[in-house]
Design a protein around this motif. Sequence first.
Motif, short mmCIF file in Angstrom:
data_model
loop_
_atom_site.label_atom_id
_atom_site.label_comp_id
_atom_site.label_asym_id
_atom_site.label_seq_id
_atom_site.Cartn_x
_atom_site.Cartn_y
_atom_site.Cartn_z
N SER A 1 0.89 -1.33 -0.24
CA SER A 1 -0.02 -0.09 -0.04
C SER A 1 0.80 1.22 0.15
O SER A 1 0.63 2.33 -0.76
CB SER A 1 -0.93 -0.08 1.15
N LEU A 2 1.98 1.19 0.86
CA LEU A 2 2.61 2.33 0.82
C LEU A 2 3.47 2.59 -0.49
O LEU A 2 3.78 3.68 -0.72
CB LEU A 2 3.84 2.36 2.15
N ARG A 3 3.92 1.50 -1.04
CA ARG A 3 4.68 1.56 -2.26
C ARG A 3 3.94 2.07 -3.32
O ARG A 3 4.28 3.09 -4.28
CB ARG A 3 5.15 0.21 -2.93
N ALA A 4 2.67 1.77 -3.51
CA ALA A 4 1.69 2.30 -4.41
C ALA A 4 1.42 3.93 -4.08
O ALA A 4 1.38 4.78 -4.89
CB ALA A 4 0.19 1.54 -4.37
N LYS A 5 1.34 4.25 -2.98
CA LYS A 5 1.12 5.44 -2.51
C LYS A 5 2.03 6.70 -3.00
O LYS A 5 1.95 7.63 -3.24
CB LYS A 5 0.78 5.63 -0.90
N VAL A 6 3.37 5.99 -2.80
CA VAL A 6 4.54 6.92 -3.32
C VAL A 6 4.90 6.62 -4.63
O VAL A 6 6.37 6.94 -4.91
CB VAL A 6 5.56 6.89 -2.16
N ASN A 7 4.35 5.53 -5.20
CA ASN A 7 4.94 5.22 -6.60
C ASN A 7 6.25 4.42 -6.56
O ASN A 7 7.22 4.81 -7.57
CB ASN A 7 4.80 6.47 -7.64
N ILE A 8 6.38 3.73 -5.85
CA ILE A 8 7.81 2.73 -5.79
C ILE A 8 7.18 1.35 -6.37
O ILE A 8 6.44 0.62 -5.83
CB ILE A 8 8.50 2.73 -4.59
N ASN A 9 7.91 0.89 -7.26
CA ASN A 9 7.47 -0.02 -8.12
C ASN A 9 7.93 -1.24 -7.24
O ASN A 9 8.75 -1.29 -6.34
CB ASN A 9 8.46 -0.43 -9.46
N LEU A 10 7.15 -2.34 -7.06
CA LEU A 10 7.08 -3.61 -6.27
C LEU A 10 8.58 -4.38 -6.55
O LEU A 10 9.06 -4.92 -5.70
CB LEU A 10 6.25 -4.68 -6.47
N ARG A 11 9.05 -4.17 -7.90
CA ARG A 11 10.43 -4.90 -8.12
C ARG A 11 11.49 -4.17 -7.59
O ARG A 11 12.44 -4.62 -7.60
CB ARG A 11 10.51 -5.20 -9.56
N LYS A 12 11.27 -2.87 -7.24
CA LYS A 12 12.55 -2.15 -6.74
C LYS A 12 13.00 -2.38 -5.41
O LYS A 12 11.80 -2.13 -4.48
CB LYS A 12 12.00 -0.43 -7.03
N PRO A 13 14.13 -2.72 -5.07
CA PRO A 13 14.59 -2.81 -3.74
C PRO A 13 14.52 -1.65 -3.08
O PRO A 13 14.67 -0.66 -3.39
CB PRO A 13 16.05 -3.51 -3.88
N LEU A 14 14.38 -1.71 -1.63
CA LEU A 14 14.42 -0.54 -0.76
C LEU A 14 15.58 -0.92 0.27
O LEU A 14 15.97 -1.84 0.64
CB LEU A 14 13.27 -0.80 0.15
N ASN A 15 16.21 0.40 0.69
CA ASN A 15 17.34 0.58 1.52
C ASN A 15 16.97 -0.11 2.82
O ASN A 15 17.68 -0.81 3.41
CB ASN A 15 17.85 1.82 1.55
N ALA A 16 15.89 0.13 3.14
CA ALA A 16 15.48 -0.24 4.79
C ALA A 16 14.05 -0.26 4.88
O ALA A 16 13.22 0.33 4.23
CB ALA A 16 16.06 0.51 5.68
N VAL A 17 13.60 -1.36 5.51
CA VAL A 17 12.18 -1.30 6.05
C VAL A 17 11.94 -1.12 7.65
O VAL A 17 12.70 -1.81 8.11
CB VAL A 17 11.27 -2.43 5.52
N TYR A 18 11.09 -0.36 8.01
CA TYR A 18 11.01 -0.13 9.72
C TYR A 18 9.59 -0.75 9.78
O TYR A 18 8.59 -0.14 9.21
CB TYR A 18 11.16 1.21 9.97
N LEU A 19 9.49 -1.70 10.85
CA LEU A 19 8.03 -2.13 11.19
C LEU A 19 8.18 -1.82 12.50
O LEU A 19 8.70 -2.19 13.53
CB LEU A 19 8.20 -3.49 11.09
N ILE A 20 6.81 -0.87 12.77
CA ILE A 20 6.75 -0.39 14.00
C ILE A 20 5.47 -0.96 14.81
O ILE A 20 4.34 -0.74 14.40
CB ILE A 20 6.56 1.24 14.02
N THR A 21 5.35 -1.14 16.07
CA THR A 21 4.32 -1.80 17.01
C THR A 21 4.70 -1.62 18.22
O THR A 21 5.92 -1.58 18.81
CB THR A 21 4.03 -3.01 16.54
N ARG A 22 3.66 -1.29 19.18
CA ARG A 22 3.86 -1.08 20.43
C ARG A 22 3.69 -2.52 21.41
O ARG A 22 4.08 -2.64 22.52
CB ARG A 22 2.86 -0.12 21.09
N ASN A 23 3.26 -3.55 20.75
CA ASN A 23 3.13 -4.82 21.20
C ASN A 23 4.11 -5.54 21.41
O ASN A 23 4.95 -5.92 20.29
CB ASN A 23 1.98 -5.57 20.42
N GLU A 24 4.78 -5.90 22.56
CA GLU A 24 6.17 -6.49 22.53
C GLU A 24 5.85 -7.92 22.11
O GLU A 24 6.96 -8.46 21.47
CB GLU A 24 6.38 -6.86 24.27
#
Length: 248
Positions: free
Chosen positions: A218-241
């Motif tokens: 969803s975020l890729r589509a929102k900022v127009n980054i193709n699914l095949r294009k690698p990302l430098n980093a991904v941050y997964l954020i949650t408050r649940n331990e």
Amino acid sequence: RLKNYPEVDYIFEKYGADALRLYIMNSAAVKAGELLFSETGVQEVLRNFHLPLWNSYSFFVTYANVDNWAFEKMISFEELKNPLDIWLISLTEKLVKDMDNFYTNFDFQGAIKNLYKYLDSLTNWYIRRSRRRFWKSEDDIDKKMAYSTLYNALLKFSIVAAPIAPFLSEAIYQNLRKSDMPESIHLCDFPVEQKELRNFELEKEMELVQIAVEMGRSLRAKVNINLRKPLNAVYLITRNEDEIRLLK
């Protein structure tokens, strides 16, 4: 026959009884609301239910015939090693439990949404991630585990979906049934959840993975980054331990 809806006969002929049945059962009509009938709605039923179910069934039958797989080659579920197999077996037992609750409470819309969700997991997660296991030439134990898992999933899904899609479920059941099973799917007892096959930790872990992936898409589509294009980093954020532990 629905009065004041002349296009219903056309829809019935074009898409079949099950598609029309699912559409109506998933509409406001089952709760005494108004039915705003549309062909688009029936097409959505086909897209979310009929096509993924039939494609999954067709995939299984095609490769089972190629490999001459038979019921006698079924692997005991206690012997499963692949996390995908263990997850799908567990998810199938969850489906049995949830569908029983939905039917008991006459919640047909909840039941249909639950079937859609399961089919998405079956096609886009299990089968897509397991294709190479069916494709490989050697008939090893891993392939037998995959066949046993997919067979169980298709058979149990057909049985729990039979009250909603009686004809398609029957067609699939007739080709999957063993000789000692009832002649019709509508003569089968409703399955009972086998709690010993549930793996709640793995179910939760996979659910988190699915949520993370869908959010990423969803975020890729929102900022127009193709699914095949690698990302430098991904941050997964949650408050649940607990979620942090599982995601790691």
